[in-house]
Design an enzyme around this catalytic site. Sequence first.
Site, PDB file in Angstrom:
ATOM      1  N   SER A 168       0.870  -1.372  -0.094  1.00  0.00           N
ATOM      2  CA  SER A 168      -0.023  -0.018   0.017  1.00  0.00           C
ATOM      3  C   SER A 168       0.703   1.269   0.011  1.00  0.00           C
ATOM      4  O   SER A 168       0.454   2.301  -0.670  1.00  0.00           O
ATOM      5  CB  SER A 168      -1.042   0.021   1.162  1.00  0.00           C
ATOM      6  N   ASP A 208      -4.310  -3.169  -5.250  1.00  0.00           N
ATOM      7  CA  ASP A 208      -3.618  -3.650  -3.917  1.00  0.00           C
ATOM      8  C   ASP A 208      -4.191  -4.882  -3.363  1.00  0.00           C
ATOM      9  O   ASP A 208      -5.304  -4.714  -2.894  1.00  0.00           O
ATOM     10  CB  ASP A 208      -3.599  -2.286  -3.182  1.00  0.00           C
ATOM     11  N   ASP A 244      16.217   0.496   2.585  1.00  0.00           N
ATOM     12  CA  ASP A 244      16.883   1.564   3.492  1.00  0.00           C
ATOM     13  C   ASP A 244      17.053   0.867   4.792  1.00  0.00           C
ATOM     14  O   ASP A 244      18.158   1.435   5.846  1.00  0.00           O
ATOM     15  CB  ASP A 244      15.896   2.800   3.662  1.00  0.00           C
ATOM     16  N   SER A 280     -30.742 -38.663   2.238  1.00  0.00           N
ATOM     17  CA  SER A 280     -30.219 -37.501   1.432  1.00  0.00           C
ATOM     18  C   SER A 280     -30.402 -36.245   1.978  1.00  0.00           C
ATOM     19  O   SER A 280     -31.187 -35.346   1.789  1.00  0.00           O
ATOM     20  CB  SER A 280     -31.172 -37.484   0.097  1.00  0.00           C
TER      21      SER A 280
END
Length: 632
Positions: free
Chosen positions: A37, A109, A167, A540
């Site tokens: 996101s 997304d 990072d 059944s």
Amino acid sequence: MDAGAAATPSIAEYLQQHERKSLLRFITCGSVDDGKSTLIGRLLHDSKRLLDDQLVTLKSDSRRFGTQNGEIDFALLVDGLAAEREQGITIDVAYRFFDTAQRKFIVADCPGHEQYTRNMATGASTADLAIVLVDACKGLLTQTRRHSYIVSLLGIRHVILAVNKMDLVDYDQVVFERIAEEYRQLARRFGIASVACLPLSALQGDNVMAASSRMPWYRGETLLRLLETIDVSRPEGNRPFRLPVQWVNRPNQNFRGFSGLVASGNIRVGDEVIVLPSATRTRLAGVINPQGEANGAGEGEAITVILADEVDVSRGDVIAAADHPPEVADQFAAHVLWMADAPMLPGRGYWLKIGSQTVGAQVTEIKHRIDVNSQKLLAAKRINLNEVAYGNLMLDHAIAFETYADNRTLGGFILIDRQSNATVGCGTIDFALRRATNIHWHQLEIGRQARAAIKGQTPSCLWFTGLSGSGKSTIANLVDRRLHAMGYHTYILDGDNVRHGLNKDLGFTDEDRVENIRRVAEVAKLMVDAGLIVLVSFISPFRDERRMARELFDDNEFLEVYVDTPLALCEQRDPKGLYRRARAGEIPNFTGISSPYEPPEHADIHLPTAELTTEQSVDRVISRLLGRDSHS
């Protein structure tokens, strides 16, 4: 006035330029917290496609819900549900639109949690490309493999591996190359031929819109540049014309056309075409598109075609190139991804929608279940939520199709629950079974009517259903005796008796109960074809299977008899001691105790046995049966 007149052509030119842009549909997928996101939010923000009020709202929401200590939380541009914002996860598929000077984009997304796999498959079903995100700190995870497998299953041929959060690993090249090589090996195993790998930080914007100065060792394209330039088109030369008919266009008695969206290939006026499944040949006399009459049409165009001859064509039929027609069959091998809480049981009836065609279908056999985390093949008798299986499908009549690898429109399908009309599964056709073309109906010289006439009766199936101990067999036997005394030709199929022979290999699981009823219904159908009145006495328990049995017979041949006896009364009778043992846990899957019974909603004959004597119940059945005969 002059300024306005001068501005008009530029606006028109801008709109035409926008229309000419190609459209790329792609998804983002991967494990939880990989940054899907955030990446889409960054693309929307940095592509300058947000209005001022959206930016104000984003900054306000970031302070309220955000995870970035008051800084802009780009994920909030996509996560719209309250639960998504509170938990910081994606639950539903979120679709967003943006464009650049080169291309238009629709991005889905997709959620990362395993329990939302069906949502991910929904987003992937229309995509041309997948961005698979991987957290650089974690590497490939189970959900990465799961989503990549579904991407390959649903025919997405192009993948961008985005190694995110670089990072957090100090933009280490070794970390990126290790993850990229592991994923290339995984993609080769799944048959994904086109994989582009790039390192990025969605939060910081590294390699998203512009090249990152913090990763000078990466010489490849940025993410946006890859999205703008990647070629996802299919070669037109080897894709023959296919038009699934969506609508018979008959505005007046002088015009009859057939409308739909071209699934593949090209066609020109005068070309020979074939209509399937009827295999009728004719020529194309005209083509009409939204602009008017045209000389031809190509893939993706919405058109109405006019045929040279009066041909019977209905919604769901396929108009195809006569020299390269698709196959026609009613049995297939297919992959199925199950999307419902209730399991898929072999033999149970569903609606199958493929192209513009909707037909009755059932999974006749599960070859194996596929562990999408490890890709191991596992034995299975049912398919549960979010599981993928490979097995055989049987339809109630033949359709035109292509394998999913060749044509997603004519090779991909959804399964629909026949009671709720909810979509419960999706799948892809692999190939037609040989039995679909090798087995044909043999026309008998003596038909049902002749066999019934010599017996002087209307052949029928009386289907007695109710709990164990309800009195089904007792009532059915008395009806049989009464009819026999009156000179009718009858036969009884009793649940216990059949399990001594035809169905002795079946247990009492839900799967085996479905197969039990399927076999008995087929036998009852043959007996009715022989001109008999057949009385079927089976618990059944499931409405779906009783409906399946009814649909085998012609109108006025099937009567559902509901022997309605309260559970407490059945337990009080309990001639075989079964309820006592079931209550003690000695008998698993016992109807009414540990397995459900679904009472008929609209039985043809209702017998509330707490109010009627046995003789009154018998009278009611015979009165309805013979009274129906007198009106036929």
